[in-house]
Write a protein that holds these residues in place. Structure first.
Motif, PDB file in Angstrom:
ATOM      1  N   SER A   2       0.716  -1.028  -0.067  1.00 60.69           N
ATOM      2  CA  SER A   2       0.087   0.053   0.152  1.00 60.69           C
ATOM      3  C   SER A   2       0.819   1.171  -0.042  1.00 60.69           C
ATOM      4  O   SER A   2       2.008   1.403   1.007  1.00 60.69           O
ATOM      5  CB  SER A   2      -0.976  -0.063   1.354  1.00 60.69           C
ATOM      6  OG  SER A   2      -1.569   0.927   1.227  1.00 60.69           O
ATOM      7  N   ARG A   6      -4.510   4.707   5.710  1.00 64.23           N
ATOM      8  CA  ARG A   6      -5.883   5.264   5.888  1.00 64.23           C
ATOM      9  C   ARG A   6      -5.797   6.724   6.627  1.00 64.23           C
ATOM     10  O   ARG A   6      -6.638   7.345   6.610  1.00 64.23           O
ATOM     11  CB  ARG A   6      -6.535   4.032   6.662  1.00 64.23           C
ATOM     12  CG  ARG A   6      -7.184   2.980   6.135  1.00 64.23           C
ATOM     13  CD  ARG A   6      -7.789   1.982   7.152  1.00 64.23           C
ATOM     14  NE  ARG A   6      -9.113   2.244   7.044  1.00 64.23           N
ATOM     15  CZ  ARG A   6      -9.795   2.852   8.264  1.00 64.23           C
ATOM     16  NH1 ARG A   6      -9.057   3.034   9.269  1.00 64.23           N
ATOM     17  NH2 ARG A   6     -10.929   3.070   8.177  1.00 64.23           N
ATOM     18  N   GLU A  22     -15.606   5.148   7.821  1.00 71.31           N
ATOM     19  CA  GLU A  22     -14.633   4.362   8.243  1.00 71.31           C
ATOM     20  C   GLU A  22     -14.560   3.581   6.816  1.00 71.31           C
ATOM     21  O   GLU A  22     -13.503   3.264   6.091  1.00 71.31           O
ATOM     22  CB  GLU A  22     -14.777   3.451   9.042  1.00 71.31           C
ATOM     23  CG  GLU A  22     -14.518   3.922  10.521  1.00 71.31           C
ATOM     24  CD  GLU A  22     -13.320   4.550  10.735  1.00 71.31           C
ATOM     25  OE1 GLU A  22     -12.260   3.903  10.508  1.00 71.31           O
ATOM     26  OE2 GLU A  22     -13.364   5.807  11.095  1.00 71.31           O
ATOM     27  N   GLU A  23     -15.742   2.987   6.135  1.00 70.77           N
ATOM     28  CA  GLU A  23     -15.860   2.131   4.852  1.00 70.77           C
ATOM     29  C   GLU A  23     -15.072   3.032   3.751  1.00 70.77           C
ATOM     30  O   GLU A  23     -14.416   2.419   2.914  1.00 70.77           O
ATOM     31  CB  GLU A  23     -17.298   1.751   4.575  1.00 70.77           C
ATOM     32  CG  GLU A  23     -17.883   0.571   5.758  1.00 70.77           C
ATOM     33  CD  GLU A  23     -18.365   1.418   6.845  1.00 70.77           C
ATOM     34  OE1 GLU A  23     -18.569   2.799   6.844  1.00 70.77           O
ATOM     35  OE2 GLU A  23     -18.276   0.805   7.963  1.00 70.77           O
ATOM     36  N   GLU A  24     -15.460   4.290   3.836  1.00 65.76           N
ATOM     37  CA  GLU A  24     -15.120   4.967   2.437  1.00 65.76           C
ATOM     38  C   GLU A  24     -13.612   5.263   2.619  1.00 65.76           C
ATOM     39  O   GLU A  24     -12.981   5.184   1.703  1.00 65.76           O
ATOM     40  CB  GLU A  24     -15.834   6.505   2.571  1.00 65.76           C
ATOM     41  CG  GLU A  24     -17.184   6.399   2.263  1.00 65.76           C
ATOM     42  CD  GLU A  24     -17.939   7.946   2.437  1.00 65.76           C
ATOM     43  OE1 GLU A  24     -18.790   7.882   1.584  1.00 65.76           O
ATOM     44  OE2 GLU A  24     -17.559   8.347   3.254  1.00 65.76           O
ATOM     45  N   ASP A  26     -11.382   3.089   3.438  1.00 62.73           N
ATOM     46  CA  ASP A  26     -10.875   1.876   2.932  1.00 62.73           C
ATOM     47  C   ASP A  26     -11.142   2.069   1.384  1.00 62.73           C
ATOM     48  O   ASP A  26     -10.255   1.595   0.680  1.00 62.73           O
ATOM     49  CB  ASP A  26     -11.471   0.633   3.440  1.00 62.73           C
ATOM     50  CG  ASP A  26     -11.129   0.400   4.697  1.00 62.73           C
ATOM     51  OD1 ASP A  26     -10.099   0.735   5.380  1.00 62.73           O
ATOM     52  OD2 ASP A  26     -11.892  -0.111   5.349  1.00 62.73           O
ATOM     53  N   VAL A  27     -12.006   2.309   0.909  1.00 68.36           N
ATOM     54  CA  VAL A  27     -12.356   2.575  -0.486  1.00 68.36           C
ATOM     55  C   VAL A  27     -11.335   3.665  -1.039  1.00 68.36           C
ATOM     56  O   VAL A  27     -10.742   3.240  -2.312  1.00 68.36           O
ATOM     57  CB  VAL A  27     -14.047   2.936  -0.681  1.00 68.36           C
ATOM     58  CG1 VAL A  27     -14.184   3.115  -2.368  1.00 68.36           C
ATOM     59  CG2 VAL A  27     -14.819   1.742  -0.328  1.00 68.36           C
ATOM     60  N   PHE A  28     -11.227   4.803  -0.539  1.00 67.15           N
ATOM     61  CA  PHE A  28     -10.600   5.764  -1.013  1.00 67.15           C
ATOM     62  C   PHE A  28      -9.079   5.392  -1.066  1.00 67.15           C
ATOM     63  O   PHE A  28      -8.374   5.753  -1.899  1.00 67.15           O
ATOM     64  CB  PHE A  28     -10.726   7.033  -0.102  1.00 67.15           C
ATOM     65  CG  PHE A  28     -12.161   7.746  -0.508  1.00 67.15           C
ATOM     66  CD1 PHE A  28     -12.840   7.628  -1.761  1.00 67.15           C
ATOM     67  CD2 PHE A  28     -12.629   8.570   0.494  1.00 67.15           C
ATOM     68  CE1 PHE A  28     -13.935   7.903  -1.815  1.00 67.15           C
ATOM     69  CE2 PHE A  28     -14.074   9.041   0.183  1.00 67.15           C
ATOM     70  CZ  PHE A  28     -14.752   8.869  -0.776  1.00 67.15           C
ATOM     71  N   GLY A  30      -7.766   2.467  -1.437  1.00 70.04           N
ATOM     72  CA  GLY A  30      -7.479   1.562  -2.679  1.00 70.04           C
ATOM     73  C   GLY A  30      -7.511   2.281  -3.822  1.00 70.04           C
ATOM     74  O   GLY A  30      -6.698   2.181  -4.854  1.00 70.04           O
ATOM     75  N   GLN A  31      -8.435   3.198  -3.977  1.00 68.25           N
ATOM     76  CA  GLN A  31      -8.520   4.133  -5.115  1.00 68.25           C
ATOM     77  C   GLN A  31      -7.364   5.007  -5.463  1.00 68.25           C
ATOM     78  O   GLN A  31      -6.678   5.117  -6.683  1.00 68.25           O
ATOM     79  CB  GLN A  31      -9.717   4.905  -5.162  1.00 68.25           C
ATOM     80  CG  GLN A  31     -10.982   3.992  -5.502  1.00 68.25           C
ATOM     81  CD  GLN A  31     -12.341   5.038  -5.279  1.00 68.25           C
ATOM     82  OE1 GLN A  31     -12.328   6.191  -4.486  1.00 68.25           O
ATOM     83  NE2 GLN A  31     -13.456   4.437  -5.613  1.00 68.25           N
ATOM     84  N   ASP A  33      -4.318   4.342  -4.230  1.00 65.64           N
ATOM     85  CA  ASP A  33      -3.181   3.467  -4.492  1.00 65.64           C
ATOM     86  C   ASP A  33      -3.252   3.173  -5.925  1.00 65.64           C
ATOM     87  O   ASP A  33      -2.039   3.215  -6.544  1.00 65.64           O
ATOM     88  CB  ASP A  33      -3.252   2.200  -3.531  1.00 65.64           C
ATOM     89  CG  ASP A  33      -2.762   2.260  -2.546  1.00 65.64           C
ATOM     90  OD1 ASP A  33      -1.726   3.251  -2.139  1.00 65.64           O
ATOM     91  OD2 ASP A  33      -2.903   1.167  -1.557  1.00 65.64           O
ATOM     92  N   GLN A  34      -4.329   2.966  -6.543  1.00 63.82           N
ATOM     93  CA  GLN A  34      -4.291   2.884  -7.940  1.00 63.82           C
ATOM     94  C   GLN A  34      -3.998   3.762  -9.018  1.00 63.82           C
ATOM     95  O   GLN A  34      -3.308   3.659  -9.731  1.00 63.82           O
ATOM     96  CB  GLN A  34      -5.767   2.282  -8.545  1.00 63.82           C
ATOM     97  CG  GLN A  34      -6.269   1.171  -8.079  1.00 63.82           C
ATOM     98  CD  GLN A  34      -7.649   0.577  -8.253  1.00 63.82           C
ATOM     99  OE1 GLN A  34      -8.165   1.509  -8.981  1.00 63.82           O
ATOM    100  NE2 GLN A  34      -7.966  -0.636  -8.389  1.00 63.82           N
TER     101      GLN A  34
END
Length: 99
Positions: A2, A6, A22-24, A26-28, A30-31, A33-34
Motif C-alpha cells: 500500500s 488510511r 470508515e468504509e469510505e 478503505d475505498v478511497f 484503494g483508489q 493506491d491505483q
C-alpha cells in the motif's frame, strides 16, 4: 504494498473538508493506491530523450485571418430590439436598484 495509509486518506479528507466514513476510507485508500501506481508507471516510461509536451499531437491554428469588415449601423443594430430609446437599447429597470 500500500502506497497510502488510511490515516493519510483521513488527513486528505480533513484538508478537503470531506466527512468520510470508515468504509469510505478503505475505498478511497484503494483508489488512491491505483492512481499512485498509474503515475509511477508513467514515470518509469518517461525518458530524458523524450521532450515534454502538452498535447499528444501537434496543434495547428484553425482560425481565419482577421479582416476589417464594416459593422452594423445604429439603426441596423436596433432594428431587432424589442425596445429602443435615444438610439440605445432600452432594458427594464432592475428592481431595488436606486436611480
Amino acid at each position: 504494498m500500500s502506497n497510502i495509509s488510511r490515516d493519510e486518506v483521513a488527513h486528505l479528507a480533513k484538508l478537503a473538508r470531506m466527512a468520510v466514513t470508515e468504509e469510505e476510507l478503505d475505498v478511497f485508500a484503494g483508489q488512491l493506491d491505483q492512481i499512485l501506481d498509474a503515475v509511477a508507471k508513467v514515470s518509469e516510461v518517461a525518458s530524458d530523450d523524450i521532450p515534454p509536451m502538452s498535447h499528444a499531437v501537434p496543434l495547428t491554428n484553425t482560425f481565419r485571418e482577421d479582416e476589417i469588415r464594416p459593422g452594423l449601423s445604429q439603426q441596423q443594430a436596433l432594428a431587432g430590439a424589442p425596445s429602443a430609446e435615444d438610439g440605445r437599447f432600452r432594458v427594464p429597470r432592475i428592481l431595488g436598484e436606486e436611480q
